[in-house]
Design a protein around this motif. Structure first.
Motif, PDB file in Angstrom:
ATOM      1  N   CYS A  39       6.538  17.237  61.221  1.00  0.00           N
ATOM      2  CA  CYS A  39       5.807  18.262  60.467  1.00  0.00           C
ATOM      3  C   CYS A  39       5.592  17.792  59.025  1.00  0.00           C
ATOM      4  O   CYS A  39       6.567  17.544  58.296  1.00  0.00           O
ATOM      5  CB  CYS A  39       6.589  19.575  60.480  1.00  0.00           C
ATOM      6  N   ARG A  40       4.328  17.658  58.630  1.00  0.00           N
ATOM      7  CA  ARG A  40       4.005  17.388  57.231  1.00  0.00           C
ATOM      8  C   ARG A  40       3.830  18.727  56.546  1.00  0.00           C
ATOM      9  O   ARG A  40       2.881  19.472  56.825  1.00  0.00           O
ATOM     10  CB  ARG A  40       2.722  16.562  57.128  1.00  0.00           C
ATOM     11  N   PHE A  41       4.742  19.036  55.649  1.00  0.00           N
ATOM     12  CA  PHE A  41       4.784  20.373  55.075  1.00  0.00           C
ATOM     13  C   PHE A  41       3.519  20.721  54.279  1.00  0.00           C
ATOM     14  O   PHE A  41       3.169  21.884  54.134  1.00  0.00           O
ATOM     15  CB  PHE A  41       6.018  20.535  54.188  1.00  0.00           C
ATOM     16  N   ASP A  42       2.826  19.704  53.775  1.00  0.00           N
ATOM     17  CA  ASP A  42       1.636  20.001  52.982  1.00  0.00           C
ATOM     18  C   ASP A  42       0.462  20.443  53.850  1.00  0.00           C
ATOM     19  O   ASP A  42      -0.459  21.114  53.375  1.00  0.00           O
ATOM     20  CB  ASP A  42       1.239  18.778  52.140  1.00  0.00           C
ATOM     21  N   ARG A  43       0.474  20.107  55.148  1.00  0.00           N
ATOM     22  CA  ARG A  43      -0.662  20.459  55.992  1.00  0.00           C
ATOM     23  C   ARG A  43      -0.275  21.230  57.262  1.00  0.00           C
ATOM     24  O   ARG A  43      -1.142  21.853  57.896  1.00  0.00           O
ATOM     25  CB  ARG A  43      -1.425  19.202  56.407  1.00  0.00           C
ATOM     26  N   ASP A  44       1.001  21.182  57.648  1.00  0.00           N
ATOM     27  CA  ASP A  44       1.405  21.724  58.951  1.00  0.00           C
ATOM     28  C   ASP A  44       2.188  23.031  58.876  1.00  0.00           C
ATOM     29  O   ASP A  44       2.650  23.537  59.906  1.00  0.00           O
ATOM     30  CB  ASP A  44       2.242  20.686  59.712  1.00  0.00           C
ATOM     31  N   LEU A  45       2.355  23.563  57.682  1.00  0.00           N
ATOM     32  CA  LEU A  45       2.936  24.897  57.532  1.00  0.00           C
ATOM     33  C   LEU A  45       1.786  25.886  57.340  1.00  0.00           C
ATOM     34  O   LEU A  45       0.941  25.705  56.460  1.00  0.00           O
ATOM     35  CB  LEU A  45       3.893  24.964  56.339  1.00  0.00           C
ATOM     36  N   LEU A  46       1.741  26.919  58.159  1.00  0.00           N
ATOM     37  CA  LEU A  46       0.610  27.841  58.177  1.00  0.00           C
ATOM     38  C   LEU A  46       1.082  29.251  57.830  1.00  0.00           C
ATOM     39  O   LEU A  46       1.383  30.060  58.718  1.00  0.00           O
ATOM     40  CB  LEU A  46      -0.040  27.829  59.567  1.00  0.00           C
ATOM     41  N   PRO A  47       1.160  29.586  56.552  1.00  0.00           N
ATOM     42  CA  PRO A  47       1.614  30.927  56.165  1.00  0.00           C
ATOM     43  C   PRO A  47       0.522  31.972  56.379  1.00  0.00           C
ATOM     44  O   PRO A  47      -0.670  31.708  56.176  1.00  0.00           O
ATOM     45  CB  PRO A  47       1.952  30.774  54.676  1.00  0.00           C
ATOM     46  N   ILE A  48       0.952  33.161  56.812  1.00  0.00           N
ATOM     47  CA  ILE A  48       0.039  34.289  56.992  1.00  0.00           C
ATOM     48  C   ILE A  48       0.613  35.463  56.202  1.00  0.00           C
ATOM     49  O   ILE A  48       1.522  36.156  56.669  1.00  0.00           O
ATOM     50  CB  ILE A  48      -0.115  34.658  58.476  1.00  0.00           C
ATOM     51  N   PRO A  49       0.147  35.695  54.990  1.00  0.00           N
ATOM     52  CA  PRO A  49       0.730  36.735  54.146  1.00  0.00           C
ATOM     53  C   PRO A  49       0.347  38.136  54.605  1.00  0.00           C
ATOM     54  O   PRO A  49      -0.648  38.336  55.310  1.00  0.00           O
ATOM     55  CB  PRO A  49       0.147  36.434  52.757  1.00  0.00           C
TER      56      PRO A  49
END
Length: 455
Positions: free
Chosen positions: A394-404
């Motif tokens: 997991c590349r945190f800059d592109r693979d984390l998908l937050p949904i606020p």
């Protein structure tokens, strides 16, 4: 599953099954239902079920731990722990396609005795955690009817004893029972219920089914019928117009009162924190019926909730997610995180399908906070293996998908104004798959052919 063919039809038959397989502990000493009973049970959590034969001040034994060992739960259905969610998913799918209807009987074990003076104090309802506000029902299956259509619904709620014939209980905002009550209360009417203690696996799983798996227009008792492989038996209640499960241990009849709220809590929830005190819904008891020799059933907030809710919710979610993203091969609630962290396994054929799977999971399960998707070479039942995939894929800059600002689960202390940020984690290998992501493997060997001392 055909539980009926295996004679797993009530709590007594489950206890006999546990005993035959050396998976039952009997506590013969007198045990105080306030704190002591739960404290002893906690010592066995995850292992053998515990039958308390002598509950202080009560005439009935109590069972805890029926669902806290997932490997043993699979034995009920002659399958494996890994296969059990797929077996449940098959049952839910079969129910939706061709539902089996329950049957009415005139008499059943659950109304062998009709208490002339209903009194909750006769029941061995435990006071579990030291910070709890009182004694709680934690595993009883509630049967209710849609006030407009009459369709039956099953659910499980925490219910705190506040008097001889009174509970306060928690209703989930997105649950079917809350919808029923709101419509009844809008008309100034109470909502009638039967509360069925000592439910078997099938009734409990049906009650824990998520809305995505069990649409409101279908009778959820049909799920239990499907698991039994035979119609579930129902009996008429004494004082309300809602049926009861004929093979329950105790049936508590009554009504949720319109326009009435009273304090409930604190309660040691599955989150590992205490849910706070608030004015919540009030259930007035109108009758209690029981077996001649009933066994009270309770669960601790912990492994049993993870297993009971996690298995059926995961099964329902898999069916929905797989229909939207066929590359998803399995789902699993991360141990200790129910209902918040869902792990998806995907046989990724196209880059981007893993993100579709994340979105499908959020749509399928309203209360999931985190969805992690991994490849098929990752063991989704191992928290360590899933974490390894996150840390190495997991590349945190592109693979984390937050949904606020998603709708949160009110039991989680991180929720503010019923909102939280949901997170998707893409821990899959990018396509085309480079050789640097090839996992280390060792040759499989048979130790039986080697002369090994001390093995």
């Amino acid at each position: 599953m055909d539980l009926a063919k295996r004679n797993l039809i009530d709590l007594q038959s489950y206890i006999a099954f546990l005993e035959r397989h050396n998976h039952l502990v009997r506590v013969k000493s007198e045990v105080d239902p306030a704190f002591e009973l739960a404290g002893i049970a906690r010592k066995f959590e995850g292992g053998k079920a515990v039958l308390f034969e002598n509950v202080k001040g009560r005439d009935y034994p109590a069972l805890l731990g029926l669902y806290w060992n997932r490997d043993f739960m699979a034995k009920f259905f002659q399958t494996t722990s890994a296969r059990l969610p797929f077996v449940l998913a098959d049952d839910i799918r079969a129910w939706r396609k061709n539902p089996i209807e329950p049957v009415m009987v005139e008499r059943g074990p659950a109304n062998e005795v009709i208490e002339s003076d209903p009194d909750l104090d006769i029941l061995p309802i435990p006071h579990h955690a030291e910070g709890d506000g009182g004694r709680y029902l934690t595993s009883s299956v509630v049967i209710a009817k849609d006030p407009d259509t009459g369709v039956r619904n099953l659910s499980i709620h925490r219910m705190m004893v506040t008097g001889k014939t009174r509970f306060t209980l928690l209703l989930e905002e997105l649950g079917h029972l809350m919808d029923y009550f709101k419509r009844a209360e809008a008309k100034g009417q109470p909502l009638e219920l039967t509360v069925n203690n000592g439910s078997d696996y099938a009734m409990s799983m049906a009650a824990a089914s998520p809305a995505s798996a069990a649409p409101m227009e279908m009778d959820e008792i049909g799920i239990a019928c499907q698991m039994h492989g035979a119609p579930v038996r129902l009996i008429e209640a004494q004082t309300v117009g809602v049926e009861a499960w004929a093979d329950a241990q105790f049936v508590i009849e009554g009504r949720i009162l319109p326009g009435v709220r009273e304090p409930e809590g604190p309660y040691a929830e599955v989150t590992g924190y205490y849910a706070g005190i608030d004015d919540r819904w009030v259930f007035e008891v109108s009758a209690i019926t029981r077996r001649q020799k009933p066994i009270f059933h309770s669960i601790l907030s912990g492994k049993e909730v993870y297993n009971a809710y996690g298995l059926i919710a995961g099964a329902g979610a898999f069916d929905k997610i797989h229909s939207l993203v066929p590359e998803v091969t399995a789902v699993h609630f991360s141990d200790g995180s129910v209902p918040y962290h869902l792990v998806l396994q995907i046989d990724k054929k196209h880059e981007g399908s893993q993100r579709n799977a994340i979105m499908a999971a959020f749509v399928s399960l309203a209360f999931v906070k985190t969805v992690t998707v991994v490849d098929t070479d990752v063991d989704i039942y191992s928290l360590a293996d899933v974490d390894w995939a996150v840390q190495t894929r997991c590349r945190f800059d592109r693979d984390l998908l937050p949904i606020p600002d998603g709708i949160g689960h009110r039991l989680n202390p991180m929720v503010e104004d019923d909102k939280w940020t949901r997170l998707g984690i893409d821990a899959t290998v990018p396509m085309p798959r480079e050789d640097k992501y090839r996992r280390v493997t060792m040759r499989e060997v048979n130790l039986d052919v080697f002369d090994i001392e001390g093995n």
